[in-house]
Write a protein that holds these residues in place. Structure first.
Motif, mmCIF file in Angstrom:
data_model
loop_
_atom_site.group_PDB
_atom_site.id
_atom_site.type_symbol
_atom_site.label_atom_id
_atom_site.label_comp_id
_atom_site.label_asym_id
_atom_site.label_seq_id
_atom_site.Cartn_x
_atom_site.Cartn_y
_atom_site.Cartn_z
ATOM 1 N N ILE A 109 0.871 -1.175 0.000
ATOM 2 C CA ILE A 109 0.000 0.000 0.000
ATOM 3 C C ILE A 109 0.909 1.226 0.000
ATOM 4 C CG2 ILE A 109 -1.749 1.304 1.263
ATOM 5 C CD1 ILE A 109 -2.728 -1.334 2.451
ATOM 6 N N PHE A 110 0.671 2.137 -0.952
ATOM 7 C CA PHE A 110 1.463 3.356 -1.097
ATOM 8 C C PHE A 110 0.636 4.534 -0.592
ATOM 9 C CE2 PHE A 110 2.672 0.271 -4.248
ATOM 10 C CZ PHE A 110 4.055 0.257 -4.168
ATOM 11 N N THR A 111 1.240 5.361 0.264
ATOM 12 C CA THR A 111 0.503 6.444 0.914
ATOM 13 C C THR A 111 1.268 7.761 0.827
ATOM 14 O OG1 THR A 111 1.514 5.931 3.033
ATOM 15 C CG2 THR A 111 -0.604 4.867 2.554
ATOM 16 N N ARG A 112 0.543 8.849 1.110
ATOM 17 C CA ARG A 112 1.119 10.193 1.136
ATOM 18 C C ARG A 112 0.470 10.964 2.282
ATOM 19 N NH1 ARG A 112 0.603 11.741 -4.200
ATOM 20 N NH2 ARG A 112 2.695 10.964 -4.471
ATOM 21 N N ALA A 113 1.254 11.813 2.932
ATOM 22 C CA ALA A 113 0.733 12.620 4.039
ATOM 23 C C ALA A 113 1.216 14.060 3.903
ATOM 24 C CB ALA A 113 1.187 12.059 5.385
ATOM 25 N N SER A 114 0.376 14.980 4.333
ATOM 26 C CA SER A 114 0.760 16.389 4.411
ATOM 27 C C SER A 114 0.466 16.873 5.826
ATOM 28 C CB SER A 114 0.009 17.226 3.371
ATOM 29 O OG SER A 114 -1.385 17.132 3.579
ATOM 30 N N MET A 115 1.429 17.597 6.382
ATOM 31 C CA MET A 115 1.301 18.121 7.744
ATOM 32 C C MET A 115 1.323 19.640 7.701
ATOM 33 S SD MET A 115 3.841 15.329 9.431
ATOM 34 C CE MET A 115 4.619 14.975 7.854
ATOM 35 N N ASN A 116 0.343 20.249 8.374
ATOM 36 C CA ASN A 116 0.194 21.699 8.387
ATOM 37 C C ASN A 116 0.052 22.198 9.810
ATOM 38 O OD1 ASN A 116 -0.041 22.041 5.446
ATOM 39 N ND2 ASN A 116 -1.951 20.912 5.710
ATOM 40 N N SER A 117 0.486 23.433 10.024
ATOM 41 C CA SER A 117 0.239 24.083 11.305
ATOM 42 C C SER A 117 -1.264 24.265 11.458
ATOM 43 C CB SER A 117 0.935 25.451 11.350
ATOM 44 O OG SER A 117 0.462 26.196 12.452
ATOM 45 N N ALA A 118 -1.811 23.816 12.557
ATOM 46 C CA ALA A 118 -3.257 23.948 12.778
ATOM 47 C C ALA A 118 -3.649 25.419 12.927
ATOM 48 C CB ALA A 118 -3.682 23.158 14.017
#
Length: 134
Positions: A109-118
Motif C-alpha cells: 500500500i502506497f501512501t502520502r501525508a501532508s502536515m500543516n500548522s493547525a
C-alpha cells in the motif's frame, strides 16, 4: 471505519511512546484520514519548534490508519519505506496531518501525508510511505 474505530485501534495497537504523542483522529473515510497532534513542551525543541522525530511518527501513524481505513479492516501493516520532507518549522498549538492512500495492491500500500500548522494552515512537512500487508 469511523474516527472512533481508528482511535480505538490506535490506543490498542500502537506503542506507548506513540500514544504519548496524544494523537486524535479527527476525520476518517476510505479516501483518507486526518489526525491532530498538539505541540507540547515534551515534543518541542529549541524555540518551541516541534521535533522532526515527532512529525515523522505522526506521518507514519497517520498513513497506517489511512491504509486501515482504505481496506476497511484492522490488519497487521508493516512500514517498509518512509520518506519525510521538512518544509518549515512546526510551531503553534498543533499539527494537522492528512494522509491518503495513493495505490493499494494485494501486498503493498502506497501512501502520502501532508502536515500543516493547525493555527496558520501553512505546510510544515510532507511524507510518503510504503506498507507491506502480510
Amino acid at each position: 471505519m469511523t474516527p472512533q474505530d481508528l482511535q480505538i485501534f490506535l490506543q490498542e495497537n500502537f506503542a506507548a511512546w506513540v500514544q504519548a504523542l496524544d494523537l486524535t483522529v479527527t476525520q476518517a473515510t476510505p479516501e483518507g484520514v486526518t489526525l491532530s497532534m498538539p505541540i507540547t513542551d515534551s515534543l518541542a525543541r529549541v524555540g518551541g519548534i516541534v521535533s522532526g522525530q515527532a512529525l515523522a511518527a505522526l506521518a507514519d501513524t497517520s498513513m497506517v490508519l489511512a491504509a486501515i481505513a482504505h481496506t476497511g479492516e484492522a490488519r497487521p501493516i508493516a512500514t517498509t519505506d518512509l520518506h519525510t520532507q521538512f518544509l518549515r518549522p512546526g510551531v503553534g498549538s498543533a499539527i494537522a496531518c492528512h494522509a491518503k492512500v495513493v495505490r493499494a495492491g494485494r501486498a503493498l500500500i502506497f501512501t502520502r501525508a501532508s502536515m500543516n500548522s493547525a493555527d496558520s494552515g501553512k505546510p510544515v512537512a510532507t511524507a510518503t510511505a510504503t506498507f507491506y500487508v502480510p
